[in-house]
Design an enzyme around this catalytic site. Structure first.
Site, PDB file in Angstrom:
ATOM      1  N   GLU A  50       0.866  -1.170   0.000  1.00 23.70           N
ATOM      2  CA  GLU A  50       0.000   0.000   0.000  1.00 23.70           C
ATOM      3  C   GLU A  50       0.904   1.222   0.000  1.00 23.70           C
ATOM      4  O   GLU A  50       1.699   1.409   0.921  1.00 23.70           O
ATOM      5  CB  GLU A  50      -0.871  -0.021   1.255  1.00 23.70           C
ATOM      6  CG  GLU A  50      -2.005   0.948   1.227  1.00 23.70           C
ATOM      7  CD  GLU A  50      -2.867   0.827   2.481  1.00 23.70           C
ATOM      8  OE1 GLU A  50      -4.057   0.556   2.339  1.00 23.70           O
ATOM      9  OE2 GLU A  50      -2.346   0.991   3.591  1.00 23.70           O
ATOM     10  N   ASP A  61      -4.223  11.369   8.568  1.00 19.70           N
ATOM     11  CA  ASP A  61      -3.012  10.704   9.025  1.00 19.70           C
ATOM     12  C   ASP A  61      -2.479  11.273  10.319  1.00 19.70           C
ATOM     13  O   ASP A  61      -2.548  12.479  10.553  1.00 19.70           O
ATOM     14  CB  ASP A  61      -1.919  10.828   7.955  1.00 19.70           C
ATOM     15  CG  ASP A  61      -2.161   9.892   6.797  1.00 19.70           C
ATOM     16  OD1 ASP A  61      -2.065   8.682   7.012  1.00 19.70           O
ATOM     17  OD2 ASP A  61      -2.465  10.378   5.694  1.00 19.70           O
ATOM     18  N   TYR A 175     -11.337  -2.084   4.240  1.00 18.72           N
ATOM     19  CA  TYR A 175     -10.266  -1.776   5.178  1.00 18.72           C
ATOM     20  C   TYR A 175     -10.934  -1.311   6.463  1.00 18.72           C
ATOM     21  O   TYR A 175     -11.484  -0.211   6.525  1.00 18.72           O
ATOM     22  CB  TYR A 175      -9.422  -0.677   4.537  1.00 18.72           C
ATOM     23  CG  TYR A 175      -8.166  -0.243   5.249  1.00 18.72           C
ATOM     24  CD1 TYR A 175      -8.047  -0.255   6.637  1.00 18.72           C
ATOM     25  CD2 TYR A 175      -7.080   0.211   4.509  1.00 18.72           C
ATOM     26  CE1 TYR A 175      -6.889   0.168   7.264  1.00 18.72           C
ATOM     27  CE2 TYR A 175      -5.914   0.645   5.124  1.00 18.72           C
ATOM     28  CZ  TYR A 175      -5.830   0.611   6.496  1.00 18.72           C
ATOM     29  OH  TYR A 175      -4.685   1.055   7.100  1.00 18.72           O
TER      30      TYR A 175
END
Lengths: 265, 407
Positions: A50, A61, A175
């Site tokens: 990834e 993030d 995910y």
């Protein structure tokens, strides 16, 4: 057309292994070291790569990945160079590659053009962090046309009706973020993971991977009991961060850490 | 005057649509971890909007605590100086904590209480939104964390101390350019991690749906008051309204009630900084292009690769790479015009307003003043110009001293 993503999950399943999904920021700390880092991970038996596309404003993030993106951009990384990195990785490996990116980076090129460039470089799937299915109508159509797999995130806060929407939009894998919060290393994994993963499976037959907070081999093993794959990001990125001035030491640290973690599969 | 009988081509109440879109702009471009919280917030907001009790409670606090309505002041000497249109100033600078920001903070904190949230977070640029958030949190006894860029903390040290005095924790943001945009990133990260017990009081008409709609609604009282006041004072509507635009909250707050009055010109003034060159300004309609940042699709200052560009403005509150999506929509529609004022024009206008009217304006609001100084002389003396004086300049005095080279 081969489906590298589906094949990788099928193979892992037949071998009764957990697919090891390794995250790195493309170009961290620079293009050359980043390529060496990808090669190291591939040599050590990861199942899927990834690649984070560095963005100036990575709001999903945590610090680890923010700093990775800053290092990459400071070294002169741009999207063309990210595609170039993928082409180089493709020359040495047939592992599935998924982009982990932000929508403005896609939009700046236009969805179709971006997908064409990514596909030609050898990218198999796209996770656009700030593009929920509600805003993804044209994107989904463009991905289908380009034969690019889509990856979407499910969160602990995602209710059943949204799991259905997310599952319908996904063609690659789901995910599941195991803990609330942004990316980063944590000591323990969330307890309700197993319940949520089985809830997700009620909506889809596609593979489910679990990520956010996996930093030890026993975490990988624990995730493997319920999910098809385990995503490890910050623990790998930290190897590069802690040795940002010394590429050789960075790769050595990444080599050791990834070996140890892949063993958890 | 058959024109007045025609229905307006603008239907402002149709926007945004159910998913928060203003035409192609707006929307909900956020990580999945925030989607559920945003839907909950939208639901709670719509329910509150339809509850007369909520409106009464808000009106009561706006009167007794915030200090509404604010005056509409005829700027006599400024008008004489310009030699054209009559200039009126909408005095949002007279509100508690010094700027219009508290209209929205009061609305959102009451909403957060309804939703049972115990912890409030906010971002701030100039510090005015942070101060207003700290004040309402103190008033209702809620935990308050403010994210502020390290560079802005330097520029606005007084506001940092004000927030701390009122019990808020101010967290310095060291990432990126260390200004407003980076503070928004940090606040969103906090919200992602603590979404169950935390409400995020976003301070401008920006970000993901429902914020642009909700923040606009909490500020539209500005324009509604102006309409009533100018009708009392002049017996007619103004010819032109001017407001500064960072994210665009004071601007849409003033304009919203007039959008359908197509005889009233509406002008938003962006930060021209050192001039229109990449990295030196924050005028999104001068060199920005459509993209997605921090939750919505809008005009954004960015490079061809999609990376967000650096911005500059003498005023921290306008120093931001994106503009509210409703502004992007009305810009493309041609209903609102946008201009800009440079740092230098702003510093000159700041001093002029101090001398001529005895009013010290916030540097953000001074952009609107600077534009009005150019605009008023082009208009005739029987025309009326209303400028939104969105905040007071006490917080900026030190920065102006520094820029002017006063020791």
């Amino acid at each position: 057309m081969t489906d590298r993503i589906a094949d990788a999950f099928a193979r892992a399943k037949s071998e009764e292994r957990t697919l090891f999904v390794a995250y790195l920021c493309a170009g961290d700390p620079d293009a050359e070291t980043s390529f060496a880092a990808c090669r190291t991970l591939i040599d050590n038996g990861i199942g899927l790569l990834e690649l984070g596309v560095p963005f100036s404003d990575p709001l999903a993030d945590g610090k680890t990945n923010q700093h990775a993106a800053e290092r990459a951009l400071a070294s002169g990384m741009n999207q063309q160079k990210v595609f170039e990195l993928v082409r180089r990785v493709r020359e040495i490996s047939e592992l599935p590659i998924v982009f982990y990116t932000y929508y403005n980076l896609v939009y700046a090129y236009g969805e179709k053009e971006y997908l064409k460039l990514a596909k030609e470089a050898g990218v198999d799937g796209m996770l656009v962090l700030d593009l929920p299915p509600e805003e993804a109508q044209t994107w989904l159509a463009a991905c289908a046309e380009a034969e690019m797999k889509t990856v979407f995130i499910a969160a602990p806060t995602t209710p059943p009706e949204r799991l259905a929407i997310i599952s319908a939009a996904t063609t690659g894998f789901i995910y599941y973020v195991s803990q609330l919060g942004v990316t980063g290393v944590r000591d323990s994994l969330a307890g309700d993971m197993a319940d949520k993963v089985s809830e997700i499976r009620q909506h889809t037959d596609l593979p489910v991977v679990v990520g956010f907070g996996i930093s030890r081999p026993e975490h990988v093993a624990e995730v493997g009991k319920v999910a098809d794959g385990a995503v490890v990001g910050s623990a790998l990125v930290n190897c590069l961060a802690e040795n940002a001035d010394n590429p050789e030491a960075a790769i050595k640290a990444l080599d050791a850490t990834s070996r140890e973690l892949v063993a958890g599969c | 005057m058959s024109q007045q009988a025609d229905p307006s081509p603008i239907d402002k109440s149709a926007l945004p649509d159910a998913r928060g879109h203003f035409g192609q702009f707006g929307g909900m471009y956020v990580p999945e971890t925030l989607m559920t919280a945003l839907y909950e917030l939208e639901h709670a907001y719509r329910e509150a909007s339809n509850d007369p009790g909520f409106r009464m409670e808000l009106d009561s606090f706006l009167n007794e605590y915030v200090g509404r309505p604010t005056e509409l002041t005829f700027a006599e000497r400024l008008t004489e100086h310009c030699g054209g249109a009559k200039i009126y100033l909408k005095r949002e600078d007279s509100l508690h904590t010094g700027a219009h920001k508290i209209n929205n903070c009061m609305g959102q904190v009451l909403l957060a209480r309804r939703m049972g949230k115990k912890r409030i977070i906010a971002e701030t640029g100039a510090g005015q939104h942070g101060v207003a958030t700290a004040a309402v949190c103190a008033r209702f006894g809620l935990e308050c964390v403010i994210y502020m860029g390290a560079e802005d903390m330097r520029r606005q040290a007084l506001n940092v101390f004000r927030m701390r005095l009122m019990g808020a924790e101010v967290r310095s943001v060291e990432s990126g350019q260390k200004t407003l945009k980076d503070a928004v990133n940090e606040a969103m990260r906090d919200w992602v991690a603590n979404v169950r017990e935390t409400h995020y009081i976003l301070g401008s008409a920006l970000g993901s749906h429902p914020y642009p709609m909700m923040v606009r609604d909490f500020h539209k009282v500005i324009g509604e008051e102006v309409r009533r006041q100018i009708l009392e004072m002049e017996g007619r509507l103004p010819d032109e309204l001017i407001a500064c635009v960072g994210g665009g909250s004071n601007c849409i707050g003033l304009f919203y009630d007039f959008l359908e009055e197509t005889n009233v010109r509406l002008v938003g003034v962006e930060a021209g900084g050192h001039g229109i060159e990449p990295g030196k300004h924050a005028a999104r309609f001068e060199g920005g292009k459509v993209g997605v940042l921090q939750g919505c699709k809008t005009y954004i200052l960015q490079d061809p690769d999609g990376q967000i560009e650096l911005t500059h403005s003498v005023s921290a509150g306008l120093d931001y790479a994106a503009i509210g999506p409703e502004h992007a929509y009305y810009h493309d529609l041609g209903r609102i015009s946008y201009g800009y004022a440079t740092d230098k024009e702003v510093i000159d206008a700041f001093q002029l307003l101090c001398r001529l009217e005895g009013i010290i304006p916030a540097l953000e609001s001074t952009h609107a003043i600077a534009y009005a100084l150019k605009r008023a002389p082009q208009m005739s003396s029987d025309e009326i110009l209303v400028v939104n004086l969105s905040g007071r300049g006490d917080k900026d005095v030190q920065e102006v001293m520094r820029v002017m080279g006063v020791e």
